[in-house]
Design a protein around this motif. Structure first.
Motif, mmCIF file in Angstrom:
data_model
loop_
_atom_site.group_PDB
_atom_site.id
_atom_site.type_symbol
_atom_site.label_atom_id
_atom_site.label_comp_id
_atom_site.label_asym_id
_atom_site.label_seq_id
_atom_site.Cartn_x
_atom_site.Cartn_y
_atom_site.Cartn_z
ATOM 1 N N ARG A 47 0.827 -1.207 0.000
ATOM 2 C CA ARG A 47 0.000 0.000 0.000
ATOM 3 C C ARG A 47 0.869 1.268 0.000
ATOM 4 O O ARG A 47 0.620 2.202 -0.766
ATOM 5 N N ASP A 48 1.924 1.267 0.811
ATOM 6 C CA ASP A 48 2.833 2.420 0.833
ATOM 7 C C ASP A 48 3.530 2.611 -0.513
ATOM 8 O O ASP A 48 3.714 3.733 -0.983
ATOM 9 N N ARG A 49 3.922 1.499 -1.138
ATOM 10 C CA ARG A 49 4.586 1.576 -2.440
ATOM 11 C C ARG A 49 3.639 2.134 -3.498
ATOM 12 O O ARG A 49 4.019 2.972 -4.324
ATOM 13 N N GLU A 50 2.380 1.677 -3.477
ATOM 14 C CA GLU A 50 1.395 2.194 -4.430
ATOM 15 C C GLU A 50 1.154 3.683 -4.230
ATOM 16 O O GLU A 50 1.039 4.438 -5.201
ATOM 17 N N GLN A 51 1.085 4.126 -2.981
ATOM 18 C CA GLN A 51 0.892 5.553 -2.709
ATOM 19 C C GLN A 51 2.089 6.367 -3.180
ATOM 20 O O GLN A 51 1.925 7.445 -3.759
ATOM 21 N N LEU A 52 3.288 5.857 -2.967
ATOM 22 C CA LEU A 52 4.483 6.558 -3.425
ATOM 23 C C LEU A 52 4.503 6.654 -4.943
ATOM 24 O O LEU A 52 4.790 7.723 -5.511
ATOM 25 N N GLN A 53 4.175 5.566 -5.619
ATOM 26 C CA GLN A 53 4.161 5.589 -7.075
ATOM 27 C C GLN A 53 3.105 6.563 -7.592
ATOM 28 O O GLN A 53 3.333 7.266 -8.580
ATOM 29 N N ALA A 54 1.971 6.634 -6.934
ATOM 30 C CA ALA A 54 0.918 7.575 -7.337
ATOM 31 C C ALA A 54 1.406 9.010 -7.160
ATOM 32 O O ALA A 54 1.188 9.863 -8.026
ATOM 33 N N ARG A 55 2.079 9.287 -6.056
ATOM 34 C CA ARG A 55 2.611 10.641 -5.850
ATOM 35 C C ARG A 55 3.679 10.989 -6.875
ATOM 36 O O ARG A 55 3.748 12.122 -7.348
ATOM 37 N N LEU A 56 4.502 10.020 -7.243
ATOM 38 C CA LEU A 56 5.538 10.273 -8.242
ATOM 39 C C LEU A 56 4.930 10.529 -9.618
ATOM 40 O O LEU A 56 5.509 11.263 -10.421
#
Length: 102
Positions: A85-94
């Motif tokens: 979930r954290d990785r998906e949120q980071l990728q979305a922010r990027l």
């Protein structure tokens, strides 16, 4: 323990499981040495008792320690889910997206 820190819970659950497995090996080795002592084998080698204990404790631990293993596995799954979930949120922010709408 609280669920606020799944990493801490993971370490605790896995440590309890590992210690339980080691304790099981120690108990089985003690039983083997005790049986050897009762049978008159006063100088039964400790290393042989430990090797037999490891072999016996492997399948025995799967059966006896199933609740601890399931709890450790659930903790691992919770940490994996949080990382995903954290990785998906980071990728979305990027990508410039709002991670809360994903």
């Amino acid at each position: 323990m609280s669920d606020a820190r799944p990493g801490t819970r993971l370490v605790f659950d896995v440590a309890v499981y590992v210690l339980a497995r080691l304790l099981l090996v120690a108990v089985v080795a003690a039983v083997i040495l005790g049986v050897g002592h009762v049978l008159g084998l006063r100088e039964f080698p400790l290393i042989v008792a430990l090797l037999f204990a490891f072999v016996i404790a492997l399948p025995l631990g799967i059966w006896l320690l199933a609740p601890l293993r399931r709890r450790a596995t659930a903790s691992i799954a919770a940490v994996d889910e949080r990382r995903r979930r954290d990785r998906e949120q980071l990728q979305a922010r990027l990508r410039g997206e709002d991670p809360s709408t994903s």
